[in-house]
Design a protein around this motif. Structure first.
Motif, mmCIF file in Angstrom:
data_model
loop_
_atom_site.group_PDB
_atom_site.id
_atom_site.type_symbol
_atom_site.label_atom_id
_atom_site.label_comp_id
_atom_site.label_asym_id
_atom_site.label_seq_id
_atom_site.Cartn_x
_atom_site.Cartn_y
_atom_site.Cartn_z
ATOM 1 N N VAL A 89 0.853 -1.186 0.000
ATOM 2 C CA VAL A 89 0.000 0.000 0.000
ATOM 3 C C VAL A 89 0.886 1.232 0.000
ATOM 4 C CG1 VAL A 89 -1.578 1.358 1.433
ATOM 5 C CG2 VAL A 89 -1.985 -1.073 1.113
ATOM 6 N N TYR A 90 0.545 2.187 -0.858
ATOM 7 C CA TYR A 90 1.212 3.481 -0.890
ATOM 8 C C TYR A 90 0.199 4.550 -0.544
ATOM 9 C CZ TYR A 90 5.586 2.135 -3.278
ATOM 10 O OH TYR A 90 6.804 1.615 -3.615
ATOM 11 N N ALA A 91 0.644 5.525 0.215
ATOM 12 C CA ALA A 91 -0.196 6.681 0.508
ATOM 13 C C ALA A 91 -0.335 7.533 -0.752
ATOM 14 C CB ALA A 91 0.423 7.502 1.633
ATOM 15 N N ALA A 92 -1.284 8.432 -0.721
ATOM 16 C CA ALA A 92 -1.470 9.367 -1.833
ATOM 17 C C ALA A 92 -0.203 10.199 -2.008
ATOM 18 C CB ALA A 92 -2.660 10.270 -1.548
ATOM 19 N N GLN A 93 -0.076 10.818 -3.167
ATOM 20 C CA GLN A 93 1.082 11.654 -3.451
ATOM 21 C C GLN A 93 0.657 13.090 -3.702
ATOM 22 O OE1 GLN A 93 3.700 8.236 -5.635
ATOM 23 N NE2 GLN A 93 3.801 10.253 -6.462
ATOM 24 N N SER A 94 1.554 13.990 -3.376
ATOM 25 C CA SER A 94 1.412 15.398 -3.716
ATOM 26 C C SER A 94 2.584 15.701 -4.637
ATOM 27 C CB SER A 94 1.467 16.264 -2.459
ATOM 28 O OG SER A 94 1.400 17.618 -2.801
ATOM 29 N N GLY A 95 2.312 15.761 -5.925
ATOM 30 C CA GLY A 95 3.406 15.838 -6.885
ATOM 31 C C GLY A 95 4.117 14.502 -6.910
ATOM 32 N N SER A 96 5.416 14.516 -6.731
ATOM 33 C CA SER A 96 6.177 13.261 -6.726
ATOM 34 C C SER A 96 6.461 12.756 -5.311
ATOM 35 C CB SER A 96 7.500 13.464 -7.469
ATOM 36 O OG SER A 96 8.281 14.430 -6.793
ATOM 37 N N ARG A 97 5.882 13.407 -4.317
ATOM 38 C CA ARG A 97 6.171 13.076 -2.921
ATOM 39 C C ARG A 97 4.972 12.443 -2.229
ATOM 40 N NH1 ARG A 97 9.294 16.987 1.211
ATOM 41 N NH2 ARG A 97 9.266 15.537 2.947
ATOM 42 N N ARG A 98 5.190 11.303 -1.554
ATOM 43 C CA ARG A 98 4.113 10.671 -0.794
ATOM 44 C C ARG A 98 3.725 11.542 0.391
ATOM 45 N NH1 ARG A 98 6.185 4.874 0.388
ATOM 46 N NH2 ARG A 98 7.863 5.279 -1.049
ATOM 47 N N THR A 99 2.438 11.538 0.720
ATOM 48 C CA THR A 99 1.947 12.387 1.803
ATOM 49 C C THR A 99 2.029 11.712 3.165
ATOM 50 O OG1 THR A 99 -0.316 11.642 1.418
ATOM 51 C CG2 THR A 99 0.393 13.642 0.274
ATOM 52 N N ALA A 100 2.304 10.404 3.199
ATOM 53 C CA ALA A 100 2.415 9.683 4.473
ATOM 54 C C ALA A 100 3.223 8.416 4.248
ATOM 55 C CB ALA A 100 1.032 9.333 5.012
ATOM 56 N N THR A 101 3.828 7.939 5.317
ATOM 57 C CA THR A 101 4.458 6.619 5.317
ATOM 58 C C THR A 101 3.970 5.901 6.566
ATOM 59 O OG1 THR A 101 6.423 7.397 6.490
ATOM 60 C CG2 THR A 101 6.519 7.389 4.070
ATOM 61 N N PHE A 102 4.172 4.587 6.600
ATOM 62 C CA PHE A 102 3.650 3.784 7.699
ATOM 63 C C PHE A 102 4.741 2.895 8.286
ATOM 64 C CE2 PHE A 102 0.374 4.202 4.362
ATOM 65 C CZ PHE A 102 -0.497 5.042 5.026
ATOM 66 N N ASP A 103 4.664 2.684 9.586
ATOM 67 C CA ASP A 103 5.497 1.699 10.264
ATOM 68 C C ASP A 103 5.271 0.358 9.562
ATOM 69 O OD1 ASP A 103 6.769 0.616 12.980
ATOM 70 O OD2 ASP A 103 4.971 -0.584 12.534
ATOM 71 N N PRO A 104 6.301 -0.490 9.423
ATOM 72 C CA PRO A 104 6.139 -1.764 8.705
ATOM 73 C C PRO A 104 4.979 -2.637 9.215
ATOM 74 C CG PRO A 104 8.459 -1.338 9.042
ATOM 75 C CD PRO A 104 7.705 -0.276 9.818
ATOM 76 N N LEU A 105 4.774 -2.704 10.533
ATOM 77 C CA LEU A 105 3.667 -3.527 11.046
ATOM 78 C C LEU A 105 2.311 -2.931 10.690
ATOM 79 C CD1 LEU A 105 5.019 -4.596 14.560
ATOM 80 C CD2 LEU A 105 4.837 -5.981 12.477
ATOM 81 N N LEU A 106 2.193 -1.614 10.765
ATOM 82 C CA LEU A 106 0.946 -0.961 10.378
ATOM 83 C C LEU A 106 0.723 -1.102 8.878
ATOM 84 C CD1 LEU A 106 -1.546 0.711 11.007
ATOM 85 C CD2 LEU A 106 -0.121 2.769 10.803
ATOM 86 N N ALA A 107 1.771 -0.952 8.089
ATOM 87 C CA ALA A 107 1.656 -1.112 6.638
ATOM 88 C C ALA A 107 1.158 -2.511 6.291
ATOM 89 C CB ALA A 107 3.000 -0.843 5.968
#
Length: 90
Positions: free
Chosen positions: A48-66
């Motif tokens: 799963v990838y978070a949404a992007q703003s331009g070429s940059r992701r707007t959020a990242t997740f801890d591996p367990l949460l991801a």
């Protein structure tokens, strides 16, 4: 945690990661994330990838949460494609 507004992708794209669906996520009663993407790697692994703003992701997740988000989104995706009669082997 709850997946909502999941939309299977009409066009999976031509990159190495295939877009399966986009969805929104209610992380808690206080936090909602919009426009997340469920992708499938060539080896069949889903991420799963978070949404992007331009070429940059707007959020990242801890591996367990991801991993939890990916499992929930994958389950919701499978239920959605089965309910719509898809013969997808995703």
């Amino acid at each position: 945690m709850k997946v909502s507004a999941l939309k299977p992708a009409a066009d999976p794209g031509s990159g190495s990661l295939r877009l399966l669906a986009t969805f929104d996520l209610e992380l808690s009663d206080q936090i909602r994330l919009y426009g997340l993407r469920l992708l499938q790697a060539p080896d069949g692994r889903r991420i799963v990838y978070a949404a992007q703003s331009g070429s940059r992701r707007t959020a990242t997740f801890d591996p367990l949460l991801a991993e939890r988000i990916t499992q929930l989104a994958s389950q919701t995706y499978s239920e959605a494609t089965t309910a719509h009669g898809s013969n997808s082997k995703s």
